[in-house]
Design a protein around this motif. Sequence first.
Motif, mmCIF file in Angstrom:
data_model
loop_
_atom_site.group_PDB
_atom_site.id
_atom_site.type_symbol
_atom_site.label_atom_id
_atom_site.label_comp_id
_atom_site.label_asym_id
_atom_site.label_seq_id
_atom_site.Cartn_x
_atom_site.Cartn_y
_atom_site.Cartn_z
ATOM 1 N N GLN A 30 0.982 -1.077 0.025
ATOM 2 C CA GLN A 30 -0.032 -0.091 0.165
ATOM 3 C C GLN A 30 0.928 1.277 0.046
ATOM 4 O O GLN A 30 0.629 2.351 -0.738
ATOM 5 N N VAL A 34 0.780 4.223 -2.901
ATOM 6 C CA VAL A 34 0.540 5.588 -2.492
ATOM 7 C C VAL A 34 1.497 6.475 -3.085
ATOM 8 O O VAL A 34 1.383 7.354 -3.648
ATOM 9 N N ASN A 38 0.819 9.164 -5.834
ATOM 10 C CA ASN A 38 1.501 10.459 -5.485
ATOM 11 C C ASN A 38 2.310 10.942 -6.584
ATOM 12 O O ASN A 38 2.278 12.266 -7.108
#
Length: 83
Positions: A30, A34, A38
């Motif tokens: 995860q 992320v 991003n």
Amino acid sequence: MAYCSPDLKESRIMTTEERLIDLEIRLTRQDDLVDTLNTQVYRQQKKIDELEALCAAMAARLREVAVAASQRTAVVDERPPHY
């Protein structure tokens, strides 16, 4: 209800250490996702900013061309002084 041998039933139960390892793996994945998202959002925002600047420059240039065209039209429509 199907019969399960005790050995098979025990093998399905995860130990606390196995559960912790599984959770750490999921958390790592995860975190990576992320970070990837991003980075993608950052690149998209950078591109949006570039496109907005380009649109603003094009709009300004279009206004300049429109003003120049209207000034030329005014000069063309004037009657020559000998009329």
